[in-house]
Scaffold this motif. Structure first.
Motif, PDB file in Angstrom:
ATOM      1  N   ILE A 195      66.132   9.608  13.600  1.00  0.00           N
ATOM      2  CA  ILE A 195      66.479  10.169  14.912  1.00  0.00           C
ATOM      3  C   ILE A 195      67.840   9.652  15.373  1.00  0.00           C
ATOM      4  N   TYR A 196      68.083   8.377  15.233  1.00  0.00           N
ATOM      5  CA  TYR A 196      69.417   7.863  15.534  1.00  0.00           C
ATOM      6  C   TYR A 196      69.661   6.588  14.734  1.00  0.00           C
ATOM      7  N   GLY A 197      70.924   6.257  14.581  1.00  0.00           N
ATOM      8  CA  GLY A 197      71.292   5.050  13.848  1.00  0.00           C
ATOM      9  C   GLY A 197      72.670   4.587  14.253  1.00  0.00           C
ATOM     10  N   GLU A 198      73.123   3.529  13.610  1.00  0.00           N
ATOM     11  CA  GLU A 198      74.426   2.969  13.921  1.00  0.00           C
ATOM     12  C   GLU A 198      75.499   3.746  13.173  1.00  0.00           C
ATOM     13  N   GLY A 199      76.363   4.415  13.928  1.00  0.00           N
ATOM     14  CA  GLY A 199      77.427   5.193  13.316  1.00  0.00           C
ATOM     15  C   GLY A 199      78.678   4.366  13.106  1.00  0.00           C
ATOM     16  N   ILE A 200      79.716   5.012  12.622  1.00  0.00           N
ATOM     17  CA  ILE A 200      81.008   4.360  12.426  1.00  0.00           C
ATOM     18  C   ILE A 200      81.691   4.214  13.776  1.00  0.00           C
ATOM     19  N   ILE A 208      74.811   7.343  16.276  1.00  0.00           N
ATOM     20  CA  ILE A 208      74.821   8.690  15.709  1.00  0.00           C
ATOM     21  C   ILE A 208      73.411   9.269  15.790  1.00  0.00           C
ATOM     22  N   TRP A 209      73.315  10.509  16.277  1.00  0.00           N
ATOM     23  CA  TRP A 209      72.018  11.142  16.495  1.00  0.00           C
ATOM     24  C   TRP A 209      71.695  12.124  15.374  1.00  0.00           C
ATOM     25  N   PHE A 210      70.437  12.120  14.955  1.00  0.00           N
ATOM     26  CA  PHE A 210      69.909  13.056  13.954  1.00  0.00           C
ATOM     27  C   PHE A 210      70.869  13.236  12.774  1.00  0.00           C
ATOM     28  N   PRO A 211      71.223  12.139  12.099  1.00  0.00           N
ATOM     29  CA  PRO A 211      72.248  12.228  11.038  1.00  0.00           C
ATOM     30  C   PRO A 211      71.850  13.079   9.843  1.00  0.00           C
ATOM     31  N   GLN A 212      70.542  13.336   9.658  1.00  0.00           N
ATOM     32  CA  GLN A 212      70.093  14.155   8.534  1.00  0.00           C
ATOM     33  C   GLN A 212      69.861  15.619   8.923  1.00  0.00           C
ATOM     34  N   ALA A 213      69.906  15.922  10.206  1.00  0.00           N
ATOM     35  CA  ALA A 213      69.494  17.240  10.690  1.00  0.00           C
ATOM     36  C   ALA A 213      70.494  18.329  10.296  1.00  0.00           C
ATOM     37  N   GLN A 214      69.968  19.523  10.067  1.00  0.00           N
ATOM     38  CA  GLN A 214      70.761  20.714   9.763  1.00  0.00           C
ATOM     39  C   GLN A 214      70.239  21.857  10.634  1.00  0.00           C
ATOM     40  N   LEU A 215      71.149  22.550  11.309  1.00  0.00           N
ATOM     41  CA  LEU A 215      70.739  23.682  12.146  1.00  0.00           C
ATOM     42  C   LEU A 215      71.917  24.616  12.391  1.00  0.00           C
ATOM     43  N   ASN A 216      71.628  25.751  12.985  1.00  0.00           N
ATOM     44  CA  ASN A 216      72.662  26.726  13.305  1.00  0.00           C
ATOM     45  C   ASN A 216      72.467  27.207  14.740  1.00  0.00           C
ATOM     46  N   TYR A 217      73.549  27.231  15.484  1.00  0.00           N
ATOM     47  CA  TYR A 217      73.499  27.602  16.900  1.00  0.00           C
ATOM     48  C   TYR A 217      73.019  29.041  17.085  1.00  0.00           C
ATOM     49  N   ALA A 218      73.639  29.984  16.393  1.00  0.00           N
ATOM     50  CA  ALA A 218      73.290  31.402  16.560  1.00  0.00           C
ATOM     51  C   ALA A 218      71.853  31.666  16.154  1.00  0.00           C
ATOM     52  N   GLU A 219      71.378  30.989  15.119  1.00  0.00           N
ATOM     53  CA  GLU A 219      69.998  31.175  14.679  1.00  0.00           C
ATOM     54  C   GLU A 219      69.020  30.796  15.779  1.00  0.00           C
ATOM     55  N   ASN A 220      69.322  29.733  16.501  1.00  0.00           N
ATOM     56  CA  ASN A 220      68.457  29.316  17.606  1.00  0.00           C
ATOM     57  C   ASN A 220      68.552  30.283  18.778  1.00  0.00           C
TER      58      ASN A 220
END
Length: 536
Positions: free
Chosen positions: A74-79, A92-104
């Motif tokens: 969900i979140y971790g320490e980013g650069i 950094i939030w949801f570093p593994q997540a993949q999504l598309n704005y228009a699809e939503n």
């Protein structure tokens, strides 16, 4: 001088029990209580959302049915964005997540393809409706045109357009490909438009031949050619013949693609969506800086989707088939906020033109006709209505209207009386801070708490808002600086062409490690807030 208001313990509005129980917010509370929490009030929910930020933002993803791959982190320490690591800035939030704005935004088309997705009207009397299926079909056609023109993930597409259906279609087609959208409103200040666009080097430009405002026509064809000549990165331009002209224009550019010809050149087909990283750029917004080029701020796809769903569904109680009208233009963050309402299954009700032309009733007539449920507008428009002694409630029943959002400058106390006396007594008045820097709101309303005269209802969920004095100590019942002490997903990615230093100096250049943007506010005895804008 900031307006001072004495504490008023008698609320102007209290939601009925029926409305509270039917609200998305109450459903969300019940949802988390089933998992072991013991939340009863908005204040308790806010405390929990800050204390358990990991669970809160994951629950927002799930409750609001975000489409995409969430991942396990969900979140971790980013650069560190600049020099040393700051938790509130560099998480950094949801570093593994993949999504598309228009699809939503277009997902509701599967449930109600023949429902109205966009209802448009302008000051010249033009009107148009698009069903969800028609919207998807047009997005598909423009998507095919963009692909043919080589647009891919990470490319920038710019628009100099009014708020109209074609703008929404072009944006959805752009973002469906994982490309970046940047828009501004057409104006006579062509140098400002060029100064904005030349920094982000768009590949494609959408523009129009002209527009009407306050009864006057403004031609844009010559300006459009100047933009294209000034910005070498533009490979193709699509012009929309928005202003109806009977005579041939000497400034007509036959090298531009024509919107109507574009729509007739392809057949609609199933949309494809390029899912991108949660923290990849979606929008670029512009802001004016004294003695400097316009600032270009990049906002992430995931942060925008998640925050707008939170604000729309929980804070503003937008539900499927609601109808949402925002008095805004394409260079305002409220335009982006408006179009995101599609993700909640709402109809976009769009009005283009001067909101007081040809008479003060222009918007209210449309609100009544379109059965608008949520209307948002800058506070100065409401002030202008009062000055003109126009009373919408005397002319229109406004039966469907349940929420009125005031944005921009703080709504003056006497305007609260005007709204409840002259618009509608049973109305959720949500005063929002409208913070373009985060493409959202630090301070906002909620549908389950009372409304007090001269006050915003409180801090937005998930945000650890505080008001401090000059020494950095928390204060209440006194004006201070509004800050945010925690990280949140819709923090901007940063500034265009910045190594992180300017972003740090703009918001993080303080010893407390909190977000500072120079806003002034006051915590009231009712637990609400008064926002006084930026300090001078």
């Amino acid at each position: 001088m900031a307006e001072r208001v004495m504490s008023n313990e008698n609320p102007l509005w209290i939601p009925s029990e029926e409305r509270v129980q039917a609200s998305n917010l109450q459903q969300f509370i019940q949802h988390i209580n089933m998992q072991g929490e013991a939340v009863e009030t908005y204040q308790q929910l806010h405390q929990w959302s800050v204390a358990d930020k990991k669970k809160f933002w994951l629950e927002i993803w799930q409750f609001c049915d975000v489409i995409g791959f969430c991942g396990n982190c969900i979140y971790g320490e980013g650069i560190a964005r600049w020099q040393k690591f700051l938790p509130a800035r560099d998480t950094i939030w949801f570093p593994q997540a993949q999504l598309n704005y228009a699809e939503n935004l277009l997902s509701y088309a599967f449930q109600k393809p023949e429902g109205v997705a966009i209802w448009f009207k302008n000051e010249s009397g033009q009107s148009k409706k698009l069903t969800w299926q028609q919207l998807c079909d047009q997005v598909s056609i423009v998507q095919q045109w963009l692909i043919q023109n080589g647009v891919i993930k990470g490319d920038v597409v710019a628009a100099c357009l009014p708020h109209m259906p074609e703008t929404v279609v072009a944006m959805l087609a752009t973002t469906s490909l994982g490309a970046i959208w940047a828009s501004t409103s057409p104006s006579d200040d062509i140098d400002d438009t060029i100064a904005r666009f030349e920094q982000i080097q768009p590949k494609i430009l959408f523009c129009c031949n002209g527009y009407s405002f306050n009864g006057s026509n403004h031609l844009m064809e010559e300006s459009n050619s100047k933009i294209v000549q000034a910005i070498e990165s533009i490979e193709n331009t699509c012009q929309i013949e928005y202003l109806q002209q009977r005579e041939y224009s000497v400034n007509f550019n036959d090298t531009f693609s024509d919107w109507q010809s574009l729509l007739s050149s392809y057949l609609p087909r199933g949309l494809t969506y390029e899912r991108i990283g949660f923290n990849d750029p979606l929008f670029v917004l512009f802001s004016e800086i004294d003695n400097a080029p316009p600032r270009c701020t990049a906002h992430s796809v995931g942060g925008t989707v998640l925050n707008h769903l939170k604000e729309h569904q929980l804070q503003c109680d937008i539900q499927p088939d609601d109808r949402v009208l925002i008095n805004t233009e394409c260079d305002s963050m409220m335009w982006n906020w408006h179009v995101s309402a599609l993700a909640s299954g709402a109809t976009l009700v769009i009005y283009d033109g001067y909101p007081l032309y040809p008479q003060p009733s222009a918007l209210w007539e449309f609100i009544q006709e379109a059965e608008v449920t949520l209307f948002a507008t800058p506070a100065d428009y409401l002030q202008a209505l009062e000055q003109k002694e126009f009373s919408p409630g005397n002319f229109y029943a406004l039966t469907s209207l349940k929420t009125l959002c005031s944005t921009g400058q703080m709504l003056k106390a006497k305007q609260f009386d005007y709204i409840y006396d002259q618009v509608k007594p049973d109305l959720h008045l949500s005063v929002m801070s409208g913070d373009a820097n985060i493409l959202g709101n630090f301070v906002i309303g909620n549908p389950t708490s009372p409304v007090y005269k001269g006050e915003c209802q409180g801090a937005a969920l998930g945000l650890d808002i505080d008001v401090i004095d000059q020494s950095g100590k928390s204060v209440s019942l006194a004006e201070g600086e509004l800050i945010c002490r925690n990280s949140f997903p819709n923090q901007p990615i940063g500034f265009w062409h910045d190594d992180g230093e300017q972003y740090h100096l703009a918001f993080w250049n303080s010893e407390d490690g909190a977000w500072h943007q120079g806003s002034r506010a006051e915590v009231t005895s009712n637990g609400g807030m008064r926002c006084y804008g930026l300090k001078s």
